[in-house]
Design a protein around this motif. Structure first.
Motif, short mmCIF file in Angstrom:
data_model
loop_
_atom_site.label_atom_id
_atom_site.label_comp_id
_atom_site.label_asym_id
_atom_site.label_seq_id
_atom_site.Cartn_x
_atom_site.Cartn_y
_atom_site.Cartn_z
N GLU A 24 -5.03 -17.46 19.09
CA GLU A 24 -6.48 -17.55 19.33
C GLU A 24 -7.20 -16.31 18.80
O GLU A 24 -8.28 -16.41 18.22
CB GLU A 24 -6.75 -17.71 20.83
N ASP A 25 -6.60 -15.13 19.00
CA ASP A 25 -7.23 -13.88 18.52
C ASP A 25 -7.39 -13.89 17.01
O ASP A 25 -8.42 -13.51 16.47
CB ASP A 25 -6.38 -12.67 18.93
N ILE A 26 -6.34 -14.34 16.30
CA ILE A 26 -6.40 -14.39 14.83
C ILE A 26 -7.50 -15.34 14.38
O ILE A 26 -8.32 -15.02 13.51
CB ILE A 26 -5.04 -14.82 14.24
N LEU A 27 -7.55 -16.54 14.98
CA LEU A 27 -8.54 -17.55 14.58
C LEU A 27 -9.96 -17.09 14.92
O LEU A 27 -10.89 -17.26 14.13
CB LEU A 27 -8.24 -18.88 15.27
N CYS A 28 -10.11 -16.45 16.08
CA CYS A 28 -11.43 -16.02 16.55
C CYS A 28 -11.97 -14.89 15.68
O CYS A 28 -13.12 -14.90 15.25
CB CYS A 28 -11.32 -15.59 18.01
N ASN A 29 -11.11 -13.90 15.41
CA ASN A 29 -11.55 -12.71 14.66
C ASN A 29 -11.82 -12.99 13.19
O ASN A 29 -12.52 -12.23 12.52
CB ASN A 29 -10.50 -11.59 14.77
N SER A 30 -11.21 -14.03 12.65
CA SER A 30 -11.36 -14.30 11.21
C SER A 30 -12.01 -15.66 10.96
O SER A 30 -11.89 -16.21 9.86
CB SER A 30 -9.99 -14.25 10.53
N ALA A 31 -12.73 -16.20 11.96
CA ALA A 31 -13.26 -17.57 11.86
C ALA A 31 -14.12 -17.79 10.62
O ALA A 31 -14.01 -18.80 9.93
CB ALA A 31 -14.05 -17.92 13.12
N ASP A 32 -14.97 -16.78 10.30
CA ASP A 32 -15.90 -16.96 9.18
C ASP A 32 -15.27 -16.63 7.84
O ASP A 32 -15.86 -16.88 6.79
CB ASP A 32 -17.14 -16.07 9.39
N GLU A 33 -14.07 -16.01 7.86
CA GLU A 33 -13.47 -15.55 6.61
C GLU A 33 -12.57 -16.58 5.95
O GLU A 33 -12.24 -16.47 4.77
CB GLU A 33 -12.65 -14.27 6.86
N PHE A 34 -12.13 -17.56 6.71
CA PHE A 34 -11.21 -18.56 6.15
C PHE A 34 -11.93 -19.42 5.10
O PHE A 34 -12.99 -19.99 5.38
CB PHE A 34 -10.63 -19.45 7.24
N GLU A 35 -11.36 -19.47 3.90
CA GLU A 35 -11.97 -20.23 2.82
C GLU A 35 -11.47 -21.68 2.79
O GLU A 35 -12.18 -22.57 2.40
CB GLU A 35 -11.66 -19.56 1.47
N ASP A 36 -10.19 -21.86 3.16
CA ASP A 36 -9.64 -23.22 3.10
C ASP A 36 -8.45 -23.32 4.06
O ASP A 36 -8.08 -22.36 4.74
CB ASP A 36 -9.21 -23.58 1.67
N THR A 37 -7.84 -24.51 4.08
CA THR A 37 -6.70 -24.79 4.98
C THR A 37 -5.53 -23.85 4.70
O THR A 37 -4.85 -23.39 5.62
CB THR A 37 -6.23 -26.25 4.78
N GLU A 38 -5.30 -23.54 3.41
CA GLU A 38 -4.16 -22.68 3.02
C GLU A 38 -4.25 -21.32 3.71
O GLU A 38 -3.25 -20.76 4.15
CB GLU A 38 -4.12 -22.48 1.50
N GLU A 39 -5.48 -20.77 3.81
CA GLU A 39 -5.64 -19.45 4.41
C GLU A 39 -5.32 -19.48 5.90
O GLU A 39 -4.73 -18.54 6.43
CB GLU A 39 -7.05 -18.92 4.16
N ILE A 40 -5.69 -20.55 6.58
CA ILE A 40 -5.34 -20.67 8.01
C ILE A 40 -3.83 -20.82 8.16
O ILE A 40 -3.21 -20.23 9.04
CB ILE A 40 -6.09 -21.86 8.67
#
Length: 706
Positions: A24-40
């Motif tokens: 959750e911390d990773i997803l929350c802190n970088s929510a706006d930075e993910f460009e596509d599915t591969e990055e997640i």
């Protein structure tokens, strides 16, 4: 974000709270930075894959849904409104509309851009720097570490000219083995330096010492003849399991006697030739000679002797007639031991022979080896085995080997007394030196005492330099603290289990455990001990009956294959980080330190550690999840005596529950308050503890021998 958490929980119901928080911390802190599915997927995919059996494609689909939840408008942002073309377009009229005299029109296809849509140079620079930083981080994470080369051991020794001459002439017939003034190194680390090893024919030596000092390496150096011993002495080192093929178990053992096998082959060939009509008179005399030789070596008694050995090691009559390929690795190791015992080499080398055996087979092996006719060198950490089998103990420490007469108990008493005397002698000498030095300092410039001072100085110079006793560091294993739980904790009611209708493991098991439980499960190999552990933990479901566990119960499972399943090309810190990501390095180091893996040892590759050191790393990884109930399946395999002692003390201090499968008599006596016996399709709790169980086993062995 709460929606993402609920979604992850629904897809991975077994995820624990700590790992959930990390994702959750990773997803929350970088929510706006993910460009596509591969990055997640790169950020959390491996973690999610490690806690489930889902394929990479399934995990990527889940990552795609997470991206949509984090950025619902992803894909339409900055692209303008979506238009549907539902009528023909006339390009000439479009050009007419957009063109005027003031426009510097370069193409009829290009319209002028609104200045408000121009890129801000400073913002672009910042974005590019941020992207570069992010890519660099990903490279650091993804950069494949070079596979470390596992070091190999090397040996060197000084040989006497006399022995070399005898060896060259082929007249050396001594049965004793003398390996003097030899060194063994493992990579850059010196294991033995200027050591001596003298093995008298017919004596049984137990080799003991802390994990990682080189006991197994020494056996390998002897068996590979990197340490030179007389060429006529036969050596057998039981290290590798028998290859599985169509040879039946009994025949696999009989084949070790190459002389007998060769004579039998000749007998078959000559008999076949005579039956085919050969009239050569020499064949009959050769056949008679072979019969005499077979009689001299008592070839007819060999199958019975091989069968007795196999039976003692747990092979039933039916198992002895099965092909070797039908046995598991553990049983094939037993076959290798049976072959060694049957062939009776001049020097038998055994490395932890009790690891693969149940208590009944260990007792049989102890009795069998007490009558061993040649020389035996055995590495073992089973205290009871070392009290029963060896006539001498060899103690490997501080790069040398000391030999003591007697079994382990006598060695321990003698060594303790010897160390006390050495310490007393050192302290007395230090006092004497201090007193003498005081006299010298006091009267150094006194002319009347000059001769006395000089004699005192000479006396000090002549005193042998004694060193203080180097105490071995005490091993301490610290298990995590636990919170109390209200009973009932764990209950099995009318539980039964079978793999097939004709292979019932047990029926009607009614047992329970609490956080104060210290239970040991014993029984023959194949009686269902490991199966029972897996039912207790919920890995296997009972075929009938009910298993009830407290919802707050968290198991820590140490399987007998944990050590083999560790990643060999990483160090201990990296291993814990891979299993429990997201914690500071200090926490991994602290956890390893709780199990005696500290300093440079924690940074060595797992593959370069000894078996006992690997076991401690496995314990550290198991306890990283803070379990409140330990399930330990053969935890003493590979541990040295001091670490087994520390394990017993650690279990006694632990505030959670413990269920243990072990054949180590000393550990069982140290920790267990209750004994569960698996056998004859049931599990029973017996009164009288281990003493009563040992009497039952000895009675069964006596009945077998009659």
């Amino acid at each position: 974000m709460a929606g993402c958490g609920d979604f992850i929980k629904s897809q991975f119901p077994l995820i624990d709270d700590e790992l959930m928080k990390y994702v959750e911390d990773i997803l929350c802190n970088s929510a706006d930075e993910f460009e596509d599915t591969e990055e997640i997927f790169e950020a959390v995919g491996e973690v999610l894959q490690g806690i489930s059996e889902k394929s990479e494609k399934d995990i990527k689909d889940i990552c795609g849904k997470l991206l949509h939840m984090l950025q619902p408008d992803k894909g339409s942002k900055n692209n303008g409104p979506t238009k549907i073309l539902d009528a023909p377009i006339h390009l000439a009229s479009m050009t007419q509309t957009n063109y005027n005299d003031t426009d510097d029109l370069k193409s009829i296809w290009m319209q002028t851009r609104d200045d408000s849509l121009k890129v801000d140079a400073r913002k672009l620079e910042k974005a590019e720097a941020k992207l570069q930083q992010k890519q660099q981080k990903q490279k650091e994470v993804k950069a494949p570490t070079a596979t470390p080369l596992l070091q190999t051991a090397t040996a060197s020794q000084v040989t006497s000219k006399k022995d070399s001459k005898l060896e060259a002439k082929g007249t050396n017939r001594t049965q004793d083995i003398r390996i003097e003034n030899f060194d063994i190194a493992y990579g850059d680390r010196v294991l033995l330096q200027g050591a001596d090893l003298i093995l008298a024919f017919g004596r049984r030596y137990g080799l003991v010492g802390r994990n990682g000092l080189g006991k197994t390496t020494l056996l390998r150096m002897i068996s590979s003849k990197q340490l030179k011993i007389p060429s006529h002495i036969t050596i057998l080192h039981v290290e590798q399991e028998v290859v599985g093929d169509d040879t039946i178990a009994l025949q696999s053992v009989l084949e070790c006697d190459t002389i007998r096998e060769g004579l039998l082959k000749k007998e078959r060939d000559i008999t076949a030739a005579i039956n085919n009509g050969s009239t050569d008179p020499q064949l009959s005399s050769e056949l008679s000679s072979i019969y005499v030789q077979l009689q001299n070596i008592e070839a007819d008694k060999a199958p019975a002797r091989a069968s007795v050995i196999l039976n003692g090691l747990g092979f039933t009559t039916e198992m002895q007639a099965r092909p070797t390929k039908t046995f598991s690795g553990g049983w094939r190791m037993r076959l290798a031991l049976a072959r060694a015992l049957f062939s009776t080499p001049d020097l038998l080398l055994l490395d932890e022979p009790t690891n693969m055996l149940d208590i009944k087979a260990i007792i049989w092996l102890e009795n069998y080896l007490q009558k061993w006719p040649t020389t035996l060198l055995v590495v073992s950490h089973d205290r009871n085995f070392l009290d029963t089998v060896p006539t001498d103990i060899m103690h490997l420490h501080t790069q040398r080997i000391d030999t003591y007469r007697g079994n382990y108990e006598q060695f321990h008493k003698t060594k303790t007394e010897k160390l006390k005397n050495q310490q007393r002698e050192y302290e007395a000498q230090q006092q004497h030196r201090a007193h003498t030095q005081e006299f010298i300092d006091r009267f150094r410039y006194n002319a009347n005492r000059a001769s006395s001072v000089q004699s005192k100085i000479k006396m000090l110079d002549k005193l042998p330099e004694l060193k203080p006793v180097e105490k071995e560091i005490d091993v301490v294993l610290r298990f995590p603290e636990t919170e109390p739980l209200s009973p009932p904790i764990l209950q099995l009611n009318e539980v039964g289990f079978y793999y097939s209708k004709d292979k019932v493991i047990f029926t009607n098991v009614n047992l329970g455990a609490t956080l104060e439980s210290r239970i040991c499960i014993v029984g023959d190999n194949g009686a269902g001990k490991t199966t029972l552990l897996k039912i207790i933990m919920g890995i296997l479901s009972p075929t009938n009956g009910i298993r009830t566990v407290h919802r707050g119960l968290k198991f820590g499972y140490f399987s007998q294959h944990h050590v083999d399943q560790l990643e060999m090309n990483v160090n201990s810190v990296e291993l814990l980080r891979n299993s429990y990501p997201g914690k500071p390095i200090e926490e991994y180091r602290r956890q390893l330190g709780s199990f005696g893996v500290s300093g440079d040892l924690a940074l060595q590759t797992i593959g370069s550690l000894s078996g006992g050191q690997k076991s401690r790393v496995a314990f550290a990884r198991m306890c990283m999840g803070n379990p409140n109930f330990l399930v330990l399946d053969e935890p003493t395999n590979h541990l040295d005596i001091e670490t087994i002692e520390a394990l017993g003390k650690g279990i006694n201090k632990y505030t959670g529950g413990v269920i243990l499968v072990s054949h180590d008599e000393r550990l069982i006596r140290m920790v267990c308050k209750e004994l569960w016996v698996c056998g004859n399709g049931c599990v029973t709790s017996i009164e009288g503890g281990f003493d009563e169980y040992r009497k039952i086993v000895e009675r069964e062995l006596e009945a077998q021998n009659k």
